[in-house]
Design an enzyme around this catalytic site. Structure first.
Site, PDB file in Angstrom:
ATOM      1  N   LEU A  52       0.865  -1.181   0.000  1.00  0.00           N
ATOM      2  CA  LEU A  52       0.000   0.000   0.000  1.00  0.00           C
ATOM      3  C   LEU A  52       0.900   1.229   0.000  1.00  0.00           C
ATOM      4  O   LEU A  52       1.615   1.458   0.971  1.00  0.00           O
ATOM      5  CB  LEU A  52      -0.825  -0.059   1.300  1.00  0.00           C
ATOM      6  CG  LEU A  52      -1.911   0.951   1.557  1.00  0.00           C
ATOM      7  CD1 LEU A  52      -3.015   0.826   0.523  1.00  0.00           C
ATOM      8  CD2 LEU A  52      -2.501   0.713   2.953  1.00  0.00           C
ATOM      9  N   HIS A  53       0.914   1.974  -1.083  1.00  0.00           N
ATOM     10  CA  HIS A  53       1.812   3.131  -1.067  1.00  0.00           C
ATOM     11  C   HIS A  53       1.316   4.337  -1.848  1.00  0.00           C
ATOM     12  O   HIS A  53       1.902   5.397  -1.791  1.00  0.00           O
ATOM     13  CB  HIS A  53       3.189   2.744  -1.618  1.00  0.00           C
ATOM     14  CG  HIS A  53       3.234   2.649  -3.112  1.00  0.00           C
ATOM     15  ND1 HIS A  53       2.704   1.592  -3.795  1.00  0.00           N
ATOM     16  CD2 HIS A  53       3.720   3.491  -4.047  1.00  0.00           C
ATOM     17  CE1 HIS A  53       2.868   1.780  -5.080  1.00  0.00           C
ATOM     18  NE2 HIS A  53       3.479   2.928  -5.276  1.00  0.00           N
ATOM     19  N   ARG A  54       0.197   4.187  -2.585  1.00  0.00           N
ATOM     20  CA  ARG A  54      -0.219   5.287  -3.470  1.00  0.00           C
ATOM     21  C   ARG A  54      -0.647   6.500  -2.684  1.00  0.00           C
ATOM     22  O   ARG A  54      -1.415   6.401  -1.727  1.00  0.00           O
ATOM     23  CB  ARG A  54      -1.393   4.859  -4.337  1.00  0.00           C
ATOM     24  CG  ARG A  54      -1.007   3.884  -5.349  1.00  0.00           C
ATOM     25  CD  ARG A  54      -1.380   4.315  -6.735  1.00  0.00           C
ATOM     26  NE  ARG A  54      -0.659   3.442  -7.597  1.00  0.00           N
ATOM     27  CZ  ARG A  54       0.393   3.781  -8.321  1.00  0.00           C
ATOM     28  NH1 ARG A  54       0.798   5.018  -8.354  1.00  0.00           N
ATOM     29  NH2 ARG A  54       1.022   2.892  -9.038  1.00  0.00           N
ATOM     30  N   ARG A 101       6.723   5.756   2.638  1.00  0.00           N
ATOM     31  CA  ARG A 101       5.707   6.820   2.637  1.00  0.00           C
ATOM     32  C   ARG A 101       4.533   6.438   3.542  1.00  0.00           C
ATOM     33  O   ARG A 101       4.051   7.241   4.345  1.00  0.00           O
ATOM     34  CB  ARG A 101       5.183   7.030   1.213  1.00  0.00           C
ATOM     35  CG  ARG A 101       3.948   7.934   1.168  1.00  0.00           C
ATOM     36  CD  ARG A 101       3.107   7.638  -0.049  1.00  0.00           C
ATOM     37  NE  ARG A 101       3.746   8.123  -1.272  1.00  0.00           N
ATOM     38  CZ  ARG A 101       3.816   9.397  -1.634  1.00  0.00           C
ATOM     39  NH1 ARG A 101       3.289  10.314  -0.870  1.00  0.00           N
ATOM     40  NH2 ARG A 101       4.384   9.746  -2.758  1.00  0.00           N
ATOM     41  N   ASP A 118      -2.234  -1.580  -3.975  1.00  0.00           N
ATOM     42  CA  ASP A 118      -2.639  -0.448  -4.804  1.00  0.00           C
ATOM     43  C   ASP A 118      -1.570  -0.145  -5.848  1.00  0.00           C
ATOM     44  O   ASP A 118      -1.627   0.871  -6.529  1.00  0.00           O
ATOM     45  CB  ASP A 118      -2.953   0.795  -3.945  1.00  0.00           C
ATOM     46  CG  ASP A 118      -1.769   1.293  -3.132  1.00  0.00           C
ATOM     47  OD1 ASP A 118      -0.687   0.688  -3.201  1.00  0.00           O
ATOM     48  OD2 ASP A 118      -1.939   2.306  -2.422  1.00  0.00           O
TER      49      ASP A 118
END
Ligand code: UD1
Length: 363
Positions: A204-206, A241, A286
């Site tokens: 999950l990083h978007r 992030r 994602d």
């Protein structure tokens, strides 16, 4: 092309998907310069990939580091232009949709150089995504557009780009073929005590997800329910992030404390990531790249977004969009865990990098 050209990379996915092209350049002993923008710099997101694909060191690292989108793009633009002039570069190859891609393509366009765009033509049709802006603009200044699939070719034609479009296959397929031997025996599976098919692999990083507190709250609820209601262990390779945002929201303990959660931080390298995907019940992500990788590895994917620039995966049934609502996430994971896995992937025969260089060097 007998003239010197540059390949610019800067982030994890670009290094992975340009690795087969770089290896092919080395094999052919062509006159090229490998430029690293420095957008990614952590070991697993940078150096480890060079080691695993046995790539040569970049000729130069522009060391731009992290920052706001405009800031990073501008730094690359300025430093890469200077390098092009200094090294007498006559053409440039960029990959994908990152800030490095856009800056690399723009620097070359301003100097009227031929530009090859590898992975051209992908579209999510969502201009709020920084990647969508980057890929559209890169496509419109490129002279050689290397499209991975027929759908990507169609997207380019629909935008009026007629010349210089080539259907080559996806270089990620070349990369996976290189790393595939040994995936099932990778030590990370034992280190984390994982049983094949008993866990969900999560990334999950978007920005569209991580930077919206309410959306992150929904996503975490969905992930909690996947563990509780479906009984899966959840293995999460945590992006820096995302970790930063979880700390900011005061939710790091909440995330680590999800029942069945095993967080891997710093994030795993590409070989370990593919190994974890290859034995998972479902890949929950994602990321655009993982939607493709899971598809090529024959593992079902659930995408934590409302759109995808990889519609081929939806069409063949390897992937399902879950959005970010807990109900739809649980439903999609439950369905995909039971889905038949016999699809044939649409990403080509693992020889895209050979085709790309044949075309780009023929000029
Ligand atoms: C970038 C790409 C995205 C790609 C992703 C893969 C753009 C617009 N986005 O997003 O398309 O899917 O890479 O990871 O270019 N950070 C570190 N160490 C690093 C790199 C980043 O700690 O080695 C942290 C920094 O706090 C940084 C943040 O991650 O500010 C975001 O990095 P950035 O490169 O801006 O974007 P990604 O989310 O990684």
């Amino acid at each position: 092309m007998g003239k010197r050209f540059a390949i610019i990379v800067g982030t994890r996915p670009e290094i992975i998907k340009m690795a087969p092209v770089i290896r092919e350049c080395e094999r052919r002993k062509v006159d090229y310069r490998l430029v690293h923008s420095g957008q990614h710099y952590d070991h697993a997101m940078d150096r480890a990939i060079f080691e695993q694909f046995q790539l040569p060191d970049p000729h130069v690292n522009l060391r731009v580091g992290s920052g706001r989108h405009g800031e990073v793009t501008a730094r690359i633009l300025e430093r890469f232009e200077a390098y092009i002039l200094q090294e007498d570069i006559r053409a440039v190859l960029v990959h994908g949709d990152t800030n490095t891609t856009l800056a690399g393509a723009l620097a070359a366009a301003k100097l009227n150089l031929p530009i090859g765009h590898v992975e051209a033509g992908l579209r999510s049709f969502d201009r709020t995504m920084p990647e969508e802006v980057n890929r559209v603009l890169a496509d419109h200044v490129a002279t050689h557009l290397f499209a991975p699939t027929p759908a990507a070719v169609d997207n380019l034609r629909a935008e009026g780009i007629k010349n210089g479009v080539y259907l080559t296959g996806q270089t990620a397929a070349d990369a996976i073929e290189f790393l595939r031997p040994g995936l099932a025996e990778h030590p990370i599976l034992n280190e984390l005590h994982l049983k094949p098919g008993a866990y969900v692999y999560l990334t999950l990083h978007r920005q569209e997800n991580t930077d919206h507190r309410e959306r992150m709250d929904f996503l975490i609820q969905g992930i909690e329910r996947v563990g509780k209601e479906l009984g899966f262990t959840i293995v999460c390779a945590l992006h820096p992030r995302t970790r930063g945002r979880l700390i900011e929201y005061g939710w790091l303990d909440r995330f680590y404390g999800i029942p069945g959660m095993r967080v891997v931080f710093p994030p795993v390298d590409v070989f370990a990531s593919l190994a974890l995907q290859s034995q998972a019940a479902v890949v929950l992500t994602d990321s655009g790249g993982l939607q493709e990788e899971a598809c090529m590895l024959g593992v079902p994917c659930v995408t934590l977004r409302e759109n995808t620039e990889r519609p081929e995966t939806l069409a063949i049934g390897s992937n399902r969009l879950a959005g970010y609502h807990p109900d739809t996430i649980v439903e999609a994971v439950s369905m995909m865990a039971r889905a038949p896995r016999g699809w044939t992937h649409p990403y080509g025969d693992g020889r895209a990098s050979i085709r790309i260089l044949d075309i780009f060097l023929a000029e």
